[in-house]
Structure formats: structure tokens, C-alpha cells
Design an enzyme around this catalytic site. Structure first.
Site, PDB file in Angstrom:
ATOM      1  N   ARG A  27      50.366 111.233 -44.763  1.00  0.00           N
ATOM      2  CA  ARG A  27      49.785 112.296 -45.584  1.00  0.00           C
ATOM      3  C   ARG A  27      50.632 113.560 -45.589  1.00  0.00           C
ATOM      4  O   ARG A  27      50.326 114.515 -46.316  1.00  0.00           O
ATOM      5  CB  ARG A  27      48.381 112.636 -45.076  1.00  0.00           C
ATOM      6  CG  ARG A  27      47.457 111.450 -45.030  1.00  0.00           C
ATOM      7  CD  ARG A  27      46.103 111.849 -44.496  1.00  0.00           C
ATOM      8  NE  ARG A  27      45.447 112.764 -45.402  1.00  0.00           N
ATOM      9  CZ  ARG A  27      44.724 112.388 -46.439  1.00  0.00           C
ATOM     10  NH1 ARG A  27      44.567 111.119 -46.698  1.00  0.00           N
ATOM     11  NH2 ARG A  27      44.150 113.272 -47.208  1.00  0.00           N
ATOM     12  N   GLY A  96      43.948 120.727 -47.869  1.00  0.00           N
ATOM     13  CA  GLY A  96      43.477 121.169 -49.180  1.00  0.00           C
ATOM     14  C   GLY A  96      44.210 122.439 -49.593  1.00  0.00           C
ATOM     15  O   GLY A  96      45.236 122.786 -49.000  1.00  0.00           O
ATOM     16  N   GLU A 469      62.783 108.948 -55.560  1.00  0.00           N
ATOM     17  CA  GLU A 469      61.959 109.490 -54.486  1.00  0.00           C
ATOM     18  C   GLU A 469      62.424 109.097 -53.095  1.00  0.00           C
ATOM     19  O   GLU A 469      62.197 109.850 -52.150  1.00  0.00           O
ATOM     20  CB  GLU A 469      60.478 109.162 -54.688  1.00  0.00           C
ATOM     21  CG  GLU A 469      60.069 107.721 -54.484  1.00  0.00           C
ATOM     22  CD  GLU A 469      58.553 107.524 -54.638  1.00  0.00           C
ATOM     23  OE1 GLU A 469      58.149 106.535 -55.234  1.00  0.00           O
ATOM     24  OE2 GLU A 469      57.783 108.359 -54.140  1.00  0.00           O
TER      25      GLU A 469
HETATM   26  C1  F6R Z   1      55.315 107.020 -56.058  1.00  0.00           C
HETATM   27  C2  F6R Z   1      53.934 107.276 -55.715  1.00  0.00           C
HETATM   28  C3  F6R Z   1      53.227 108.366 -56.424  1.00  0.00           C
HETATM   29  C4  F6R Z   1      51.759 107.975 -56.635  1.00  0.00           C
HETATM   30  C5  F6R Z   1      50.985 109.146 -57.242  1.00  0.00           C
HETATM   31  C6  F6R Z   1      49.545 108.778 -57.553  1.00  0.00           C
HETATM   32  O1  F6R Z   1      55.841 105.975 -55.320  1.00  0.00           O
HETATM   33  O2  F6R Z   1      53.382 106.630 -54.872  1.00  0.00           O
HETATM   34  O3  F6R Z   1      53.837 108.677 -57.628  1.00  0.00           O
HETATM   35  O4  F6R Z   1      51.713 106.875 -57.488  1.00  0.00           O
HETATM   36  O5  F6R Z   1      51.001 110.216 -56.344  1.00  0.00           O
HETATM   37  O6  F6R Z   1      48.880 108.353 -56.400  1.00  0.00           O
HETATM   38  P1  F6R Z   1      47.543 107.540 -56.489  1.00  0.00           P
HETATM   39  O7  F6R Z   1      47.837 106.234 -57.111  1.00  0.00           O
HETATM   40  O8  F6R Z   1      47.071 107.437 -55.091  1.00  0.00           O
HETATM   41  O9  F6R Z   1      46.600 108.337 -57.351  1.00  0.00           O
END
Ligand code: F6R
Length: 589
Positions: A27, A96, A469
């Protein structure tokens, strides 16, 4: 973003906090810290960098404590800005964003209070100190009412050495009871050993004192149902693999197989089928990789069901006063189910009368609370920040939905076409080590381009995102036909261009772009299921995919691109699991 943890019980808190933070590191990982309570005072230990930097903190004494692993929003990643933040009798960790922290900070400074960090979070400790007159829960409620934005909070007060207070608004928070005490955490794996787990909802508070856990809503104390028991197996391990990303790529075949919808067995299918019959228009809202799966779904849905589909980046949708005609179905796609922009977009669509189906990988995530219906991808927990198997799982599920929609609309669409995908993905995976040899070609490039047409464009976008990335190489995904309208100017001697070509009818068109690149000195890696193009003179290297139904080919063609990103990241000396500046769950705007 950011992971928080808290423990109160019979054992020493510090080792438990650090162990939990390690499991929450996906996270955020730019700084970390813990605080425990011992002999009438707090001990705080924070470090810039990853949770491993907290080694020295394991000796902190005390049976009650809180911890944090940070993904910086306000204030640079530094020890000073690392959590926990203390003021007066309070110390806290926060996940947050407090959007109104500047006026609140001014207000506190107006009272002569001095701030120790640049964070938005510290203002919460100041407000708690201001509002506390002996009832910490009341002070926490008053403080929460002053905050705009999102928070998951774990708070300790010097006057109550063994008590933890928790509050939640729009950032995930789980409370658990274990053999040795009670816990708070941002996510289940951090406290997977607990025997009882509870999800805190928006606007709720919890008070933990040893084994005793109480929950409160706006009106007073409330009772909560436990979540289903979580087994130890939910704590992800790398096993024989060097990285989670590699392991998760090898889980793609299972993720696809488990995520193909079996509508006969899906208990909510009859309800969804009624929605599908009434659907006239689909809007897919998502971010990042999930947005790319939306683009692939658009191709499949429009081709099979002839229902128009728009795909919108969730952060754009939420601020654009969208038009939601009658018969609109919104598909909110989110691996984590916690992405703030996707949640807000889904909420807005719902308020405007759309039916919302969430497509998520995480049961009990926030998006499951607000959607009318939920379809789960069953990829299993994904730990590496760069999404891999969850993308393939989203495609499997969305393709199945396209088939179901087509059938609901009386069109011919054969679900049997989806069945070979797990085995085919296995075949592709078996060849991906080839990308080890391709990766060195990218190492010193100034930029890399990914091109494709139609469904291949989606794979190009996702391949490019993966590469940038985790390798930090500038990279762009482009529709192959669009290259000549500007971007071709950037191609010169040796520029790597990855072309995806799986759509037979578009093959010659894509090959035109390949030839244009090659004529300018660009080096083309062709990823294709059409063997006749592998030896084309404009192709520098090729990766041959097995034949599959063209419409569904991104689910396979993306796999060598994920592998290319992985091996390039390694070759550049990066940690592919934890790319800089990123985090797995983006719970802030
Ligand atoms: C790239 C990646 C991010 C997520 C994005 C949405 O590898 O993992 O671009 O796809 O932050 O995340 P979710 O799917 O959890 O809403």
C-alpha cells in the site's frame, strides 16, 4: 494508499506491528513508523524507506501500539513526515487525505500550536487534543466531523494506555480479535491470524481495549457481523519465485479459469440477466490497468452484443456531469475495489439512475457496498503493485459478460469460445522467458512505443503501462494507424517499437505501421498469432502466440508484454514488485 495497523493485548506490540506492516507494504513504502505506549509515555520509531528499516523498533516496549507504512501525498517522503504523528496526549496513524487540512492547520496555529511535519494528517492529532475533555470517543467524533476527505485512523491517547480508537471514512479499515488481543488494519492479510474479523463502514468508530471491542455509529453503540474466517493461506508468500509479479503471472491460467462466468451456477445471474436484457448503453469506469480491460471489453461487447460502450477514466467521469440515459449499465472495474476515483464515479452514476455492476477481485471491498450487483474476478490476492493476473481475470470475466449480454439480446455468441483460454495462456507463459533476451534491447533506449489496432490497441496500452511503471523507461501505447500523425517523429535508429498483431483483417494495416517504423531505423518486436508475419523483413524479433478467437486475443497477447516489463525491470536493477512512487491500492484522489 498507506497501510495502518494497531494492536492491544497481552503480548509486546512492536514485533506484531512490524510483521503486519510488512504485509501491508504493497500500500506504500516510502517511510514507516510505529508507536507504543510504555511507562506513561509513547515511544515512537520512524524511518524513511521501507518497513525493513524499522528493525531497530522491534525492541520498543509496550502492549499497545500503532504502525504505518506511507505513500506520500502531502509532504516529501522523510522521517519527519513519517507516521505516527503525535500532539499533546494523542498519537495517531492515518490513511487517506484530509482535503481541508490547510484551513484547519491555520486554525490550530492561530491557537499557538506548533506543527512537526508537513503532512495533512498531523492536524487530526491537534484537533483531538483541542476537542478532548475526558471522553476520547466524543473528541474523535467531533474531530471527524471537521474533516473533509478520506480517513482510516488508529489513535492512542496517553490517558488510556491500553486503548485503541479507530475511525473510518472512505478508506478501508478492518478490526480483528485474535488469541492474544485485538487488532486494527487496513487490510486482512496484516491480521489474518485473527479468529474474528469485522469491516468498519463509513462513519463508524471502534474502541479496542484488550479483548474487548466495541463499535459505534453516529447514534451510539452498534453490533456488527463478523466477516468469514480467513485462513493462513490468505497471507501471500512468494514461494519458489523471485518476485510476486513473476508468481502472479504464473497464476494467470488459474485466474482466467476461475473468472470465466459460469452463469448456470451464479446465484445472482437471473437478476443480472434481467439487467442485461434492459441494457441499452454501457459505460465502463475504471483506472489504470482496469481501464485497459474496459477498452478490451468494449471491443468484445460491441462486436458480440451490438450494444454501444464508452470507456471512461474514472477520475474524468466523476467531474464531467455525465449523461446517463435510461437503460444505462455502468461497469465499475477495480481489482482492489477501493480505488477512490472508481468508487466516486460509480456512486455518481448510481445517483443519476444507472444500474451499477462492480467487477472486483476483493470480496467485502468498498465497491461491493455501493454497487447494485457484484461480479468477482477470482484471481486470488495480487501483491505486486503492477497488476498482471487480475488484468487477465478481468478480461475473462468481461468477455463472459459480453457473451451473456449478446445472448440476452438474442444474438449468437458461443461461451465455448472462452473455454480454451486458460490452457492457451499456459502455453504462452511457457514461452515468456524469451523476453529475457529482448529486455537488454530496451535498456538504453530513450523511449519505447507499443502499437496495435482494434483489440490489439488495448494490449499495447497495457504493455506500455507495465513497462513504464516497473522499468521507469518512458513508454507510450498508440493505435498503430495514429503513429504517422505525430509520434513517428520520435522514432529513429534503434528505437524499440512493440507491435501487437492478432486481428487478421487489420494485419496489413498494422504491418504498414511496422514498415514505417523499420524504415526509420526502429527495431520492431512483433507479438502475433499470425506466423506468416514473423519473418517479415521489417520485423527485428517476434513472439508467436497460439491461435485463439481474435476478439479475445488481448488476454494472451498481454502476457509476453508483462514478461517484457518484468525482465526489463530486473535488468535495470529495479524491484518489480515495488515500483517507486506507486502503491497497490489508490484510495486517494
Ligand atoms: C497498474 C495498476 C494500476 C491499477 C489502478 C486501478 O499495474 O495496477 O494502474 O490498475 O490503480 O486499481 P484498481 O483496479 O484496484 O481499481
Amino acid at each position: 494508499m498507506c497501510g495502518i495497523i494497531g494492536y492491544t493485548g497481552k503480548e509486546q506490540a512492536a514485533p506484531k506491528l512490524i510483521c503486519g506492516l510488512k504485509r501491508l507494504e504493497y500500500r506504500g513504502y516510502d517511510s514507516a513508523g510505529i508507536a507504543t505506549f510504555h511507562r506513561d509515555d509513547f515511544s515512537v520509531f520512524k524511518r524513511k524507506g521501507r518497513v525493513s528499516e524499522l528493525k531497530g523498533g522491534e525492541t520498543l516496549q509496550g502492549n499497545c501500539g500503532i504502525g504505518h507504512t506511507r505513500w506520500a501525498t502531502h509532504g516529501a517522503p522523510s522521517e519527519r513526515n513519517a507516521h505516527p504523528h503525535a500532539f499533546g496526549r494523542f498519537v495517531l496513524v492515518h490513511n487517506g487525505i484530509i482535503e481541508n487540512y490547510l484551513p484547519l492547520r491555520k486554525e490550530c496555529e492561530g491557537r499557538g500550536e506548533v506543527f512537526a511535519s508537513e503532512t495533512d494528517s498531523e492536524v487530526i492529532a491537534h484537533l483531538l487534543e483541542y476537542y478532548d475533555s475526558g471522553d476520547v470517543l466524543a473528541a474523535l467524533k467531533k474531530t471527524a466531523a471537521r474533516l473533509t476527505g478520506s480517513f482510516a485512523l488508529a489513535v492512542m491517547c496517553r490517558d488510556e494506555p491500553n486503548v485503541l480508537y479507530a475511525a473510518r471514512r472512505k478508506s478501508p479499515l478492518i478490526v480483528g480479535r485474535g488469541k492474544d488481543g485485538s487488532y486494527i488494519a487496513s487490510d486482512v492479510p496484516a491480521i489474518a491470524e485473527c479468529e474474528e474479523l469485522y469491516t468498519l463502514r463509513d462513519g463508524e468508530f471502534a474502541v479496542l481495549d484488550g479483548d474487548n471491542i466495541r463499535f459505534y455509529g453516529e447514534e451510539g453503540e452498534i453490533k456488527k457481523e463478523t466477516m468469514k474466517l480467513v485462513s493462513k493461506a490468505d497471507v501471500p508468500e512468494k514461494g519458489e519465485y523471485a518476485h510476486f509479479m513473476l508468481k502472479e503471472m504464473h497464476e494467470i491460467p488459474a485466474a482466467i479459469a476461475n473468472s470465466l462466468l459460469d452463469f448456470e451456477e451464479n446465484s445472482c445471474f437471473s437478476a443480472i440477466n434481467i439487467v442485461l436484457c434492459q441494457t441499452e448503453y454501457i459505460e465502463i469506469v475504471a483506472c489504470g490497468t482496469a481501464y485497459h480491460s474496459g477498452i478490451a471489453a468494449k471491443h468484445a461487447i460491441e462486436a458480440l452484443a451490438r450494444v454501444p460502450v464508452e470507456v471512461t477514466v474514472a477520475s474524468e467521469y466523476r467531474y464531467r456531469d455525465p449523461i446517463v440515459p435510461k437503460g444505462t449499465l455502468v461497469l465499475a472495474v477495480s481489482q482492489s475495489g477501493e480505488t477512490a476515483d472508481t468508487l466516486a464515479a460509480a456512486e455518481l452514476a448510481k445517483s443519476k439512475g444507472a444500474t451499477v455492476i462492480a467487477v472486483t477481485n476483493v470480496p467485502d471491498s468498498s465497491i461491493t457496498q455501493l454497487a447494485h450487483f457484484v461480479l468477482f474476478t477470482r484471481a486470488g490476492r495480487e501483491v505486486a503493485v503492477a497488476a498482471t493476473k487480475s488484468f487477465n481475470a478481468q478480461l475473462a470475466l468481461l468477455y463472459s459478460l459480453a457473451v451473456a449480454l449478446a445472448r440476452a439480446k438474442g444474438k449468437r455468441a458461443d461461451p465455448e469460445l472462452l473455454r480454451p483460454l486458460p490452457a492457451l495462456s499456459e502455453q504462452v507463459l511457457a514461452e515468456t522467458e524469451q523476453m529475457k533476451e529482448v529486455a537488454p534491447l530496451l535498456l538504453d533506449s530513450r523511449s519505447v512505443y507499443f502499437i496495435g489496432r482494434g483489440a490489439d490497441y488495448c494490449a499495447a496500452l497495457e504493455g506500455s503501462l507495465k513497462l513504464k511503471e516497473i522499468s521507469y523507461l518512458p513508454s507510450e501505447g498508440y493505435p498503430a494507424g495514429e503513429l504517422k500523425h505525430g509520434t513517428l517523429a520520435l522514432v529513429d535508429e534503434g528505437t524499440p517499437v512493440v507491435a501487437v498483431l492478432t486481428q487478421h483483417a487489420l494485419a496489413e494495416k498494422t504491418m504498414n505501421a511496422v514498415s514505417e517504423v523499420s524504415a526509420r531505423g526502429g527495431k520492431v518486436l512483433l507479438v502475433t498469432n499470425l506466423p506468416e508475419y514473423c519473418s517479415h523483413r521489417s520485423v527485428f524479433r517476434s513472439f508467436l502466440l497460439p491461435p485463439c478467437e481474435e476478439l479475445f486475443s488481448p488476454i494472451l497477447s498481454v502476457i509476453p508484454l508483462q514478461a517484457l516489463a518484468y525482465y526489463t525491470s530486473l535488468a535495470r536493477g529495479n524491484d518489480p514488485d515495488k515500483p517507486r512512487n506507486l502503491a497497490k491500492s489508490v484510495t486517494v484522489e
